[in-house]
Scaffold this motif. Structure first.
Motif, mmCIF file in Angstrom:
data_model
loop_
_atom_site.group_PDB
_atom_site.id
_atom_site.type_symbol
_atom_site.label_atom_id
_atom_site.label_comp_id
_atom_site.label_asym_id
_atom_site.label_seq_id
_atom_site.Cartn_x
_atom_site.Cartn_y
_atom_site.Cartn_z
ATOM 1 N N ASN A 73 33.282 28.471 51.067
ATOM 2 C CA ASN A 73 32.746 29.779 50.713
ATOM 3 C C ASN A 73 33.858 30.812 50.590
ATOM 4 O O ASN A 73 33.861 31.638 49.684
ATOM 5 C CB ASN A 73 31.704 30.225 51.752
ATOM 6 N N VAL A 74 34.831 30.759 51.489
ATOM 7 C CA VAL A 74 35.976 31.673 51.410
ATOM 8 C C VAL A 74 36.699 31.482 50.076
ATOM 9 O O VAL A 74 37.132 32.454 49.447
ATOM 10 C CB VAL A 74 36.948 31.439 52.597
ATOM 11 N N ASN A 75 36.784 30.253 49.612
ATOM 12 C CA ASN A 75 37.488 29.943 48.376
ATOM 13 C C ASN A 75 36.729 30.389 47.122
ATOM 14 O O ASN A 75 37.319 30.501 46.049
ATOM 15 C CB ASN A 75 37.783 28.445 48.311
ATOM 16 N N GLU A 76 35.426 30.655 47.245
ATOM 17 C CA GLU A 76 34.627 31.057 46.075
ATOM 18 C C GLU A 76 35.147 32.345 45.443
ATOM 19 O O GLU A 76 35.125 32.495 44.224
ATOM 20 C CB GLU A 76 33.147 31.240 46.457
ATOM 21 N N LEU A 77 35.606 33.291 46.257
ATOM 22 C CA LEU A 77 36.125 34.551 45.703
ATOM 23 C C LEU A 77 37.360 34.315 44.837
ATOM 24 O O LEU A 77 37.494 34.871 43.755
ATOM 25 C CB LEU A 77 36.464 35.535 46.829
ATOM 26 N N TRP A 78 38.272 33.493 45.340
ATOM 27 C CA TRP A 78 39.488 33.178 44.602
ATOM 28 C C TRP A 78 39.161 32.423 43.325
ATOM 29 O O TRP A 78 39.736 32.671 42.269
ATOM 30 C CB TRP A 78 40.429 32.396 45.506
ATOM 31 N N SER A 79 38.209 31.519 43.412
ATOM 32 C CA SER A 79 37.783 30.760 42.240
ATOM 33 C C SER A 79 37.157 31.697 41.201
ATOM 34 O O SER A 79 37.420 31.582 40.003
ATOM 35 C CB SER A 79 36.780 29.683 42.667
ATOM 36 N N SER A 80 36.358 32.633 41.669
ATOM 37 C CA SER A 80 35.736 33.614 40.777
ATOM 38 C C SER A 80 36.793 34.435 40.048
ATOM 39 O O SER A 80 36.698 34.663 38.835
ATOM 40 C CB SER A 80 34.806 34.533 41.578
ATOM 41 N N ALA A 81 37.815 34.876 40.765
ATOM 42 C CA ALA A 81 38.896 35.654 40.152
ATOM 43 C C ALA A 81 39.627 34.831 39.093
ATOM 44 O O ALA A 81 39.960 35.346 38.019
ATOM 45 C CB ALA A 81 39.871 36.128 41.222
ATOM 46 N N ASN A 82 39.862 33.553 39.357
ATOM 47 C CA ASN A 82 40.560 32.704 38.391
ATOM 48 C C ASN A 82 39.714 32.429 37.160
ATOM 49 O O ASN A 82 40.230 32.394 36.046
ATOM 50 C CB ASN A 82 41.027 31.406 39.049
ATOM 51 N N HIS A 83 38.406 32.247 37.345
ATOM 52 C CA HIS A 83 37.537 32.096 36.174
ATOM 53 C C HIS A 83 37.586 33.363 35.320
ATOM 54 O O HIS A 83 37.619 33.292 34.088
ATOM 55 C CB HIS A 83 36.092 31.814 36.596
ATOM 56 N N LEU A 84 37.608 34.512 35.977
ATOM 57 C CA LEU A 84 37.685 35.785 35.263
ATOM 58 C C LEU A 84 38.986 35.874 34.467
ATOM 59 O O LEU A 84 38.980 36.258 33.285
ATOM 60 C CB LEU A 84 37.581 36.934 36.265
ATOM 61 N N LEU A 85 40.115 35.515 35.096
ATOM 62 C CA LEU A 85 41.412 35.546 34.413
ATOM 63 C C LEU A 85 41.484 34.559 33.248
ATOM 64 O O LEU A 85 42.265 34.742 32.322
ATOM 65 C CB LEU A 85 42.540 35.245 35.402
ATOM 66 N N GLN A 86 40.656 33.520 33.295
ATOM 67 C CA GLN A 86 40.638 32.535 32.208
ATOM 68 C C GLN A 86 39.639 32.917 31.115
ATOM 69 O O GLN A 86 39.504 32.211 30.120
ATOM 70 C CB GLN A 86 40.262 31.158 32.764
ATOM 71 N N GLY A 87 38.928 34.032 31.315
ATOM 72 C CA GLY A 87 37.943 34.463 30.324
ATOM 73 C C GLY A 87 36.625 33.728 30.434
ATOM 74 O O GLY A 87 35.801 33.780 29.521
ATOM 75 N N GLN A 88 36.401 33.047 31.536
ATOM 76 C CA GLN A 88 35.154 32.307 31.765
ATOM 77 C C GLN A 88 34.238 33.180 32.624
ATOM 78 O O GLN A 88 34.083 32.975 33.825
ATOM 79 C CB GLN A 88 35.457 30.971 32.440
ATOM 80 N N PHE A 89 33.617 34.162 31.962
ATOM 81 C CA PHE A 89 32.882 35.199 32.670
ATOM 82 C C PHE A 89 31.622 34.669 33.354
ATOM 83 O O PHE A 89 31.299 35.096 34.463
ATOM 84 C CB PHE A 89 32.548 36.342 31.712
ATOM 85 N N LEU A 90 30.916 33.741 32.723
ATOM 86 C CA LEU A 90 29.707 33.182 33.324
ATOM 87 C C LEU A 90 30.048 32.393 34.590
ATOM 88 O O LEU A 90 29.381 32.543 35.623
ATOM 89 C CB LEU A 90 28.970 32.297 32.314
#
Length: 177
Positions: A73-90
């Motif tokens: 769960n702690v890692n979900e925030l970091w994963s979310s940020a990386n998806h955002l940086l990759q343009g994978q908004f969904l």
């Protein structure tokens, strides 16, 4: 007459495919990697494997799952940020939703109700983000205690650890517990 011809063609194709070799098999870090691998193997046999075995035998499965859920769960925030940086908004929104649901309904991330709700986990890391931006993977690298990686993915490890030291445990909660 057709069988010998077919058999000959298959034999030739098989022989030619056996000759395929990689274009570049040079590993500039091989001497260092071999030494670090030896160190990792010795530490794993002497310390990590016995400790992990004791953890698995002495801690109940639901508690082990809760530990893994918490760090995931702690890692979900970091994963979310990386998806955002990759343009994978969904995918970024899904990871952020998983974090919110698991942090609230899942009692601080100890449980994973987000999966029960159909919010599937889609992990992303900074190494993948750099790859999406066109950075090559670089040479193969064996890290002390953490194992094999590429140079690009090692940057993810350094950055993620600086942001959240718990990310080291997320790779293998049982081993590092």
């Amino acid at each position: 007459m057709r069988q010998p011809l077919t058999l000959s063609l298959c034999s030739i194709a098989l022989l030619l495919s056996a000759c395929a070799t990689p274009e570049n098999n040079y590993d500039p870090l091989e001497p260092v990697n071999r030494k670090i691998y030896g160190f990792n193997d010795a530490v794993d046999r002497a310390v990590l494997k016995p400790v992990a075995g004791a953890y698995v035998q002495s801690v109940e499965k639901p508690v082990q799952e809760s530990v893994g859920n918490f760090f995931g769960n702690v890692n979900e925030l970091w994963s979310s940020a990386n998806h955002l940086l990759q343009g994978q908004f969904l995918d970024s929104a899904k990871d952020l939703s998983r974090f919110v649901v698991n942090s609230t309904l899942g009692v601080g991330g100890l449980f994973d109700p987000a999966s029960d709700m159909g919010l599937e986990k889609k992990s992303a890391n900074f190494g993948q983000t750099l790859g999406k931006w066109g950075m090559g993977s670089g040479p193969y690298l064996v890290l002390p205690l953490l194992g094999p990686n590429t140079l690009r993915d090692s940057s993810d490890l350094v950055l993620t650890t600086a942001i959240s030291p718990y990310s080291l445990i997320n790779n293998n909660p049982v081993e590092y517990s």
